[in-house]
Design a protein around this motif. Structure first.
Motif, PDB file in Angstrom:
ATOM      1  N   MET A   1     -57.478 -22.843  36.389  1.00  0.00           N
ATOM      2  CA  MET A   1     -56.443 -22.716  35.242  1.00  0.00           C
ATOM      3  C   MET A   1     -55.288 -21.761  35.983  1.00  0.00           C
ATOM      4  O   MET A   1     -54.019 -21.934  35.589  1.00  0.00           O
ATOM      5  N   TRP A   2     -55.435 -20.997  36.737  1.00  0.00           N
ATOM      6  CA  TRP A   2     -54.423 -19.862  37.439  1.00  0.00           C
ATOM      7  C   TRP A   2     -54.465 -20.374  39.229  1.00  0.00           C
ATOM      8  O   TRP A   2     -55.309 -20.801  39.896  1.00  0.00           O
ATOM      9  N   VAL A   3     -53.092 -20.304  39.594  1.00  0.00           N
ATOM     10  CA  VAL A   3     -52.806 -20.678  41.087  1.00  0.00           C
ATOM     11  C   VAL A   3     -53.135 -19.216  41.560  1.00  0.00           C
ATOM     12  O   VAL A   3     -52.213 -18.242  41.489  1.00  0.00           O
ATOM     13  N   PRO A   4     -54.122 -18.888  42.535  1.00  0.00           N
ATOM     14  CA  PRO A   4     -54.231 -17.440  43.030  1.00  0.00           C
ATOM     15  C   PRO A   4     -53.278 -16.996  44.039  1.00  0.00           C
ATOM     16  O   PRO A   4     -53.066 -15.848  43.838  1.00  0.00           O
ATOM     17  N   ALA A   5     -52.384 -17.769  44.374  1.00  0.00           N
ATOM     18  CA  ALA A   5     -51.359 -17.579  45.760  1.00  0.00           C
ATOM     19  C   ALA A   5     -50.037 -17.094  44.907  1.00  0.00           C
ATOM     20  O   ALA A   5     -49.078 -16.196  45.498  1.00  0.00           O
ATOM     21  N   LEU A   6     -50.074 -17.241  43.692  1.00  0.00           N
ATOM     22  CA  LEU A   6     -48.921 -16.684  42.887  1.00  0.00           C
ATOM     23  C   LEU A   6     -48.532 -15.057  42.743  1.00  0.00           C
ATOM     24  O   LEU A   6     -49.668 -14.554  42.502  1.00  0.00           O
ATOM     25  N   SER A   7     -47.564 -14.561  43.030  1.00  0.00           N
ATOM     26  CA  SER A   7     -47.321 -13.063  43.107  1.00  0.00           C
ATOM     27  C   SER A   7     -47.223 -12.770  41.619  1.00  0.00           C
ATOM     28  O   SER A   7     -47.628 -11.856  41.212  1.00  0.00           O
ATOM     29  N   GLN A   8     -46.592 -13.500  40.801  1.00  0.00           N
ATOM     30  CA  GLN A   8     -46.584 -13.283  39.338  1.00  0.00           C
ATOM     31  C   GLN A   8     -47.179 -14.343  38.726  1.00  0.00           C
ATOM     32  O   GLN A   8     -46.982 -15.406  38.732  1.00  0.00           O
ATOM     33  N   GLN A   9     -48.343 -14.173  37.893  1.00  0.00           N
ATOM     34  CA  GLN A   9     -48.996 -15.252  37.025  1.00  0.00           C
ATOM     35  C   GLN A   9     -48.550 -15.636  35.742  1.00  0.00           C
ATOM     36  O   GLN A   9     -48.762 -15.277  34.787  1.00  0.00           O
ATOM     37  N   THR A  10     -47.462 -16.357  36.150  1.00  0.00           N
ATOM     38  CA  THR A  10     -46.685 -17.077  34.966  1.00  0.00           C
ATOM     39  C   THR A  10     -46.863 -18.571  34.665  1.00  0.00           C
ATOM     40  O   THR A  10     -46.221 -19.094  33.848  1.00  0.00           O
ATOM     41  N   LEU A  11     -48.115 -18.997  35.420  1.00  0.00           N
ATOM     42  CA  LEU A  11     -48.088 -20.679  35.411  1.00  0.00           C
ATOM     43  C   LEU A  11     -49.756 -20.824  35.154  1.00  0.00           C
ATOM     44  O   LEU A  11     -50.400 -20.089  35.956  1.00  0.00           O
ATOM     45  N   ALA A  12     -49.838 -21.384  34.090  1.00  0.00           N
ATOM     46  CA  ALA A  12     -51.296 -21.527  33.804  1.00  0.00           C
ATOM     47  C   ALA A  12     -51.632 -23.124  33.460  1.00  0.00           C
ATOM     48  O   ALA A  12     -50.791 -23.639  32.684  1.00  0.00           O
ATOM     49  N   GLU A  41     -51.146  -8.122  28.557  1.00  0.00           N
ATOM     50  CA  GLU A  41     -52.161  -7.307  27.887  1.00  0.00           C
ATOM     51  C   GLU A  41     -53.647  -7.779  28.533  1.00  0.00           C
ATOM     52  O   GLU A  41     -54.601  -6.894  28.238  1.00  0.00           O
ATOM     53  N   MET A  42     -53.710  -8.366  29.503  1.00  0.00           N
ATOM     54  CA  MET A  42     -55.016  -8.788  30.285  1.00  0.00           C
ATOM     55  C   MET A  42     -54.623  -8.918  31.798  1.00  0.00           C
ATOM     56  O   MET A  42     -53.549  -9.726  32.166  1.00  0.00           O
ATOM     57  N   GLN A  43     -55.351  -8.377  32.801  1.00  0.00           N
ATOM     58  CA  GLN A  43     -55.182  -8.423  34.065  1.00  0.00           C
ATOM     59  C   GLN A  43     -56.161  -9.569  34.736  1.00  0.00           C
ATOM     60  O   GLN A  43     -57.367  -9.539  34.368  1.00  0.00           O
ATOM     61  N   LEU A  44     -55.531 -10.401  35.732  1.00  0.00           N
ATOM     62  CA  LEU A  44     -56.540 -11.325  36.401  1.00  0.00           C
ATOM     63  C   LEU A  44     -57.144 -10.636  37.466  1.00  0.00           C
ATOM     64  O   LEU A  44     -56.500  -9.628  37.785  1.00  0.00           O
ATOM     65  N   PRO A  45     -58.271 -11.049  38.012  1.00  0.00           N
ATOM     66  CA  PRO A  45     -58.925 -10.597  39.093  1.00  0.00           C
ATOM     67  C   PRO A  45     -57.877 -10.774  40.402  1.00  0.00           C
ATOM     68  O   PRO A  45     -56.712 -11.315  40.104  1.00  0.00           O
ATOM     69  N   SER A  46     -58.254 -10.330  41.402  1.00  0.00           N
ATOM     70  CA  SER A  46     -57.368 -10.212  42.559  1.00  0.00           C
ATOM     71  C   SER A  46     -57.442 -11.450  43.211  1.00  0.00           C
ATOM     72  O   SER A  46     -58.378 -12.237  42.772  1.00  0.00           O
ATOM     73  N   GLU A  47     -56.363 -12.057  43.994  1.00  0.00           N
ATOM     74  CA  GLU A  47     -56.358 -13.217  44.655  1.00  0.00           C
ATOM     75  C   GLU A  47     -57.609 -13.677  45.340  1.00  0.00           C
ATOM     76  O   GLU A  47     -58.269 -14.824  45.274  1.00  0.00           O
TER      77      GLU A  47
END
Length: 186
Positions: A1-12, A41-47
């Motif tokens: 669902m998420w691209v781990p390499a993005l510095s800002q997670q704005t694409l899902a 409001e929620m943090q994703l885990p680290s890359e």
């Protein structure tokens, strides 16, 4: 669902999974998840953790679908929803329902796996979720005219809850007594 390499997670990628079941409930829960992350409001885990999770997922798929082509995004319906709901914080607390609402517990465990269950607890709860879960079979049968709907009133449901709760208490005391008798025998 998420691209781990993005510095800002704005694409899902909300509808990227191919479930062995319905896709709309998964997309709805993923959209809730994405909105929370994008709002901050929620943090994703680290890359690194995300990459480990992706590798684990891919390995599980390789083991499950040996030699098959096109299964890189296959997911099981309820386990995938449970995993997402655990991350969002809306996974139903089955122990609480077992103790305090055994009728609902019974429907959650042995009824059809409906997405309303992810509106019982956590963020964005829906007051009608319990009733929707308890009456899903009536709504399923109604269009076919096989059975007339027998929607129970809240009083009938609460009386049934009390009866099932007493049944669990009785089973608990019987099992406790049986365990005590076995322990005394040895």
């Amino acid at each position: 669902m998420w691209v781990p390499a993005l510095s800002q997670q704005t694409l899902a990628f909300v509808e990227s999974a191919r479930p062995l079941g319905a896709s709309f409930p998964i997309a709805e829960l993923k959209a809730r998840f994405a909105a929370w992350v994008i709002k901050g409001e929620m943090q994703l885990p680290s890359e690194e953790e995300m990459r480990k999770d992706i590798a684990r997922f891919e390995k599980d798929l390789e083991v499950r679908y040996v030699g098959a082509v096109g299964y890189s995004n296959r997911v099981d319906y309820l386990p995938h929803l449970d995993e997402l709901a655990g991350q969002v914080g809306c996974k139903p607390n089955l122990v609480r329902y077992l103790l305090f609402d055994p009728v609902l517990f019974w429907h959650l465990m042995f009824g059809p796996g409906v997405s309303y269950q992810y509106r019982l607890d956590g963020p964005h709860t829906w007051p009608g979720a319990r009733k929707a879960i308890l009456t899903v079979e009536d709504r399923t049968r109604q269009p076919f005219g096989a059975l007339k709907t027998t929607t129970k009133t809240s009083k009938e449901i609460s009386i049934c809850s009390i009866n099932i709760w007493f049944m669990w208490v009785l089973i608990f005391f019987l099992m406790t007594g049986l365990s005590y008798a076995v322990a005394c025998a040895f």
